[in-house]
Design an enzyme around this catalytic site. Structure first.
Site, short mmCIF file in Angstrom:
data_model
loop_
_atom_site.label_atom_id
_atom_site.label_comp_id
_atom_site.label_asym_id
_atom_site.label_seq_id
_atom_site.Cartn_x
_atom_site.Cartn_y
_atom_site.Cartn_z
N CYS B 137 0.86 -1.24 -0.08
CA CYS B 137 -0.07 -0.01 0.07
C CYS B 137 0.77 1.31 -0.04
O CYS B 137 1.46 1.45 0.79
CB CYS B 137 -1.05 -0.13 1.23
SG CYS B 137 -2.30 1.22 1.15
N CYS B 345 -6.29 -0.89 -47.12
CA CYS B 345 -5.78 0.58 -46.93
C CYS B 345 -7.04 1.52 -47.24
O CYS B 345 -7.69 1.33 -48.09
CB CYS B 345 -4.77 0.96 -48.00
SG CYS B 345 -4.34 2.79 -47.46
#
Ligand SMILES: Cc1cc2nc3c(=O)[nH]c(=O)nc-3n(C[C@H](O)[C@H](O)[C@H](O)COP(=O)(O)OP(=O)(O)OC[C@H]3O[C@@H](n4cnc5c(N)ncnc54)[C@H](O)[C@@H]3O)c2cc1C
Ligand SMILES: Cc1cc2nc3c(=O)[nH]c(=O)nc-3n(C[C@H](O)[C@H](O)[C@H](O)COP(=O)(O)O)c2cc1C
Ligand code: SF4
Lengths: 453, 431
Positions: B137, B345
């Site tokens: 923590c 494309c």
């Protein structure tokens, strides 16, 4: 109800609907995007390099650029980026047939059949700038040069705005009572609801340096020679003042209207309940105007609206999107039929008679098959034409025409010294608001160059 | 379909998906809902000594990325803010009612043996399956000499782990903080202390954003903020790397790893497992969408395993570890060149502008008439694959092998490396 009831002839009535229904029918068709919707949509944009959408916009707005600004929360910057290229970015966001312009070119259309909603984003970006207290552009130092603009439509006002920005003093001469051209008098109400066109005109004029003379018509109140004498340059943006005739029997019957005239009335009406509309409507034509009158007739409470076009669906100048819009509004579209005559009863139109058509050897011919549609009102929407009279002196036009409209070069320069033109009144245009804006802007830049030179 | 049953360092659970110690595992109510939804195990929200801690308003910050919420998540919460006795009571009840699920209790107490001994005894009473030591923590507790204050000092980790192993028969998992320069120091210390497993990562020190009106870091508490622990999808790459480092470390060899950090989909979980994790733990994704995400975590993982003919988790756990190498052992003779599928494309031009402005000017922007065309200039392409990443169309740009596969040479063998074995000192010519 429809059909089962014997109705009076002609069944034309005002106040067919309740005030709430009128309000709903003529409210914004595409309500503005909420902020979170806009951000999600903006983030769909790939920010293409050499973006095809920019090329597809007649005014060349930096589309990926403004969309990126929306994505980052810089909405004012986005609005400005649009208005720099297109001062009518607000109305274009509402009226452009984006499905054949920027959104058709969007790479996402090819990829997924689902373009970025460029029009909706453009509206999202420009709305705040238009509503802001301060006009975003400042004028350059005065040049002392004076330019006359004839016609206060998108072409004329775009030209005036750009010239004013560049420091020239502009006077706009407008025949009608209000500025705005077809934005104010022609575009379908639900595309520019809540008097948007008026607010936009005020916004455009707020740059300063633009004097406005309404109710003044070229040809009636002043001549081109006067203007060329009094001003350093003239821009003509007069649009199309005439309407094509049907040239068929019965055209003069009561209940037969030019669509544009009726739309003009609708657009100026303080209360839609005052507008009389038939129960059965026939619209003749295949363009934007035909679609607009058909849908608006329906929304005024007409029961059966049939739009008849002489050629096939593909040949219509209204886009597929517009045709679909009409159909979802309950308009029936009949293709490949031409008007033969309008028949009357008691002086009013009662029936429109059509003949089916076919193409033979490249020509449209009647097949001989006839059908009739009952009609309380018939709207003619087969096109507008340029009226050259105001430009004539001694009976002949001072300007060279091409295909019945003013001939111009790439800069919008006419055959006459000091005179430029743009918008619907020039030859070879697209008859779109956005094209008119681009014509006005381009001519302004050319005028500026010529005045500086 | 594949069997997801998991055996991990003495724990058994019906699947490898555990909820990490955090708000989702705060109390019996949440955990029962999680078990009903199908989670395989939980690590109970970290217990500490009474009196309980006090939390702030607000507690969370989040990163939105391009309209997507919670791409990263941050918090300044502490350990449980409920009294110890209530937690212990609930743990006992839940374990009694859900015997087939793994129930691990996370612990954080001051750094003295007595404290640890005391709480371990209390947890044993509950019949929980094991404990996880919260050495991670990054806020609130570390200021009191707990959490990452311990986790950043390998000697402390080793010492506390050893105490715990001495004072309990339960398996001990050591949860590691990523807020260190190398994860191996803490990991090796846990192994030396006798840990049964390690779990990682806890949250990353962070300031998730700054409120530009208040001029204060988020989350803002009455106009002020503090550093917070970052987690969620954004931290997954950091976690994967740390898991892999431990999995391939000879000193840590064989230590079971519970992978944590940004796990949201079965695919994320599979990646952790491939890099050596035996179970995975989830916090942010559950906080974002609720416990029901476990359905696809299990279903998706089992289906994918079936397509690969993996019968159980152990069949692919650690399979990618051997392919994680130090950079100097990668084959420098392996060559690729970008290839653009012109059919796919969509002409967005992103590959061109990326390569042109920031890589190797290897994609030409061409115009034929009105059309655009982007073409790779093979001689310029260095195979970096930037274009492939920026291309928005899946499969449009691929990297094609350009060498014949016959040569292999890494940096330790390369003539440009002055330290190379047998490097040519003169011009770096090939051997
Ligand atoms: C019904 C209808 C719907 C349309 N819908 C759309 C749409 O949805 N989207 C779209 O992009 N386009 C649409 N259009 C086309 C678009 O409105 C026009 O292309 C655009 O308005 C052209 O701008 P303009 O400035 O050239 O002409 P106009 O807008 O026609 O403006 C010309 C102005 O000149 C004035 N004028 C004319 N003669 C004189 C004179 N002698 N002296 C002084 N002033 C004069 C007129 O009063 C008018 O104000 C529509 C058109 C119609 C008719
Ligand atoms: C609000 C919050 C509180 C947390 N509290 C604890 C805790 O008490 N003990 C602990 O070991 N980890 C705690 N964590 C860390 C998580 O257990 C987990 O290690 C981290 O969030 C990474 O996983 P994720 O990316 O799935 O969220 C907390 C995380 C969050 C978001
Ligand atoms: S792989 Fe790298 S160098 Fe090659 S074309 Fe793509 S971006 Fe350019």
């Amino acid at each position: 109800m429809a059909g089962s009831q014997v109705t009076a002839h002609p069944d034309i009535a005002a106040a067919r609907l309740s005030p709430e229904v009128y309000r709903a029918n003529f409210a914004d068709v595409h309500p503005p995007l909420e902020a979170d919707q806009a951000v999600v949509e903006a983030n769909r944009c790939y920010f293409c390099y050499d973006a095809p959408c920019v090329e597809a916009c007649p005014t060349g707005i930096d589309i990926p650029g403004f969309i990126r600004k929306i994505a980052t929360g810089n909405v004012d910057g986005a609005g400005l980026r649009i208005l720099e290229e297109n001062i009518f970015g607000g109305s274009c966001a509402r009226v452009c047939p984006t499905e054949i312009l920027c959104e058709a070119a969007c790479v996402r259309t090819e990829q997924q059949g689902k373009p970025i909603a460029i029009g909706a984003l453009q509206r999202y970006a420009t709305d705040p700038t238009l509503a802001a207290a301060v006009h975003p552009f400042t004028r350059a130092l005065s040049t002392g040069r004076r330019v006359a603009v004839v016609g206060g439509g998108p072409a004329g006002l775009a030209c005036a705005h750009r010239l004013a920005m560049l420091g020239h003093d502009v006077t706009v001469f407008e025949a009608r009572e209000r500025l705005g051209g077809l934005n104010e008098y022609g575009i379908a109400e639900y595309k520019v609801a809540d008097h948007f066109a008026r607010a936009e005109v005020d916004f455009v004029l707020a740059v300063g340096g633009i004097a406005v003379r309404t109710g003044v018509a070229l040809g009636r109140d002043l001549s081109l020679a006067d203007l060329r004498g009094d001003y350093d340059a003239v821009f003509l943006g007069m649009g199309l003042a005439g309407v094509k005739a049907l040239e068929c029997e019965g055209e003069e019957l009561q209940g037969v209207f030019n669509a544009v005239d009726y739309i003009e009335r609708l657009r100026q009406a303080a209360d839609f309940a005052t507008l009389p509309i038939g129960r059965r409507i026939v619209v003749i034509g295949g363009g934007n105007t035909a679609i607009d009158i058909a849908v608006q007739a329906k929304r005024l409470g007409a029961e059966d609206v049939t739009l008849v076009y002489r050629r096939t669906a593909e040949a219509m100048s209204a886009t597929g999107h517009e045709q679909e819009f009409a159909q979802t509004n309950g308009v029936r579209i009949k293709h490949s039929a031409q008007p033969v005559r309008l028949t009357g009863r008691d002086g009013g139109v009662a029936e429109a008679v059509f003949e089916y058509t076919a193409t033979q050897g490249g020509r449209l011919v009647g097949t001989g098959e006839i059908f009739a549609l009952p009609a309380d009102m018939v709207f003619k929407a087969i096109g507008q034409v340029f009226v050259a009279d105001p430009l004539a002196e001694g009976g002949s036009s001072l300007l060279a025409l091409a295909n019945g409209r003013i001939r111009v070069d790439a800069d919008g320069k006419t055959s006459l010294d000091k005179v430029w033109a743009g918008g619907d009144c020039i030859a070879g245009g697209q008859d779109l608001t956005v094209q008119a804006v681009e014509d006005g802007k381009r001519a302004a830049l050319a005028i500026h160059r010529s005045l500086a030179g | 379909m594949a069997d997801l049953t998991t055996r991990f360092a003495g724990f058994k659970s019906p699947n490898p998906f555990w909820l990490a110690s955090a708000p989702p595992t705060d109390k019996a109510y949440n955990i029962v809902r999680a078990f009903k939804a199908g989670w395989g195990g939980v690590v109970w929200k970290t217990l500490g000594e009474d009196p309980p801690v006090v939390n702030t308003c607000s507690r969370y910050g989040a990163t939105s990325y391009k309209g997507n919420r919670v791409a990263g998540f941050s918090n300044i919460e502490l350990i449980t803010d409920r009294p110890l006795a209530i937690n212990l009571q609930e743990i006992k009840e839940v374990k009694r009612d859900w015997p087939d699920r793994a129930l691990v209790v996370s612990l954080m107490v001051p750094c003295d043996e007595e404290s640890w001994k005391r709480i371990l005894a209390a947890v044993e009473e509950t019949d929980a399956d094991g404990v996880e030591l919260n050495f991670g923590c990054p806020h609130g507790m570390s200021e009191r000499g707990m959490g990452s204050a311990v986790g950043q000092v390998p000697e402390y980790i080793e010492m506390v782990t050893r105490w715990c192993k001495q004072h309990t028969r339960m398996p001990v998992i050591v949860k590691l903080t990523p807020n260190v320069t190398s994860i191996l120091g803490p990991a090796r210390a846990a192994v030396r202390g006798g840990a049964d497993a390690v779990s990682l990562i806890n949250t990353v020190n962070s300031i998730v954003s700054v409120d530009l009106d208040l001029m204060a870091p988020e989350p803002v508490v009455d106009g002020k903020g503090t550093h917070a622990g970052y987690c969620g999808p954004a931290v997954k790459p950091i976690a994967l790397h740390m898991v892999a480092e431990i999995a391939r470390d000879p000193e840590c060899r064989g230590i079971p790893i519970s992978g944590i950090g940004g796990i949201e989909s079965w695919r994320d979980a599979a990646e952790f497992i491939a890099l050596g994790a035996g179970t995975v733990q989830v916090c942010t994704a559950a906080m974002h969408y609720g416990f029901r995400i476990v359905d696809d975590l299990k279903d998706g993982l089992a289906r994918w395993m079936a397509t690969k003919s993996y019968a159980g988790i152990e069949d692919f756990s650690g399979r990618a570890v051997a392919n994680v190498r130090d950079w100097q052992y990668l084959n420098l003779e392996y060559k690729t060149i970008a290839a653009i599928d012109q059919e796919l494309c969509i002409k967005c031009g992103l590959c061109h502008i990326a390569c042109e402005d920031t890589a190797h000017q290897a994609i030409a922007s061409l115009r034929n008439g009105g059309g655009r065309r982007y073409e790779v200039i093979a001689g310029e392409c260095v195979g970096c694959n930037l274009c492939m990443h920026v291309c928005p169309v899946d499969g449009c740009i691929t990297m094609q092998r350009a060498d014949d596969g016959s040569r292999e040479r890494n940096w330790t063998q390369h003539p440009n490396n002055p330290m190379a074995v047998g490097a040519s000192p003169v011009d770096g010519a090939a051997e």
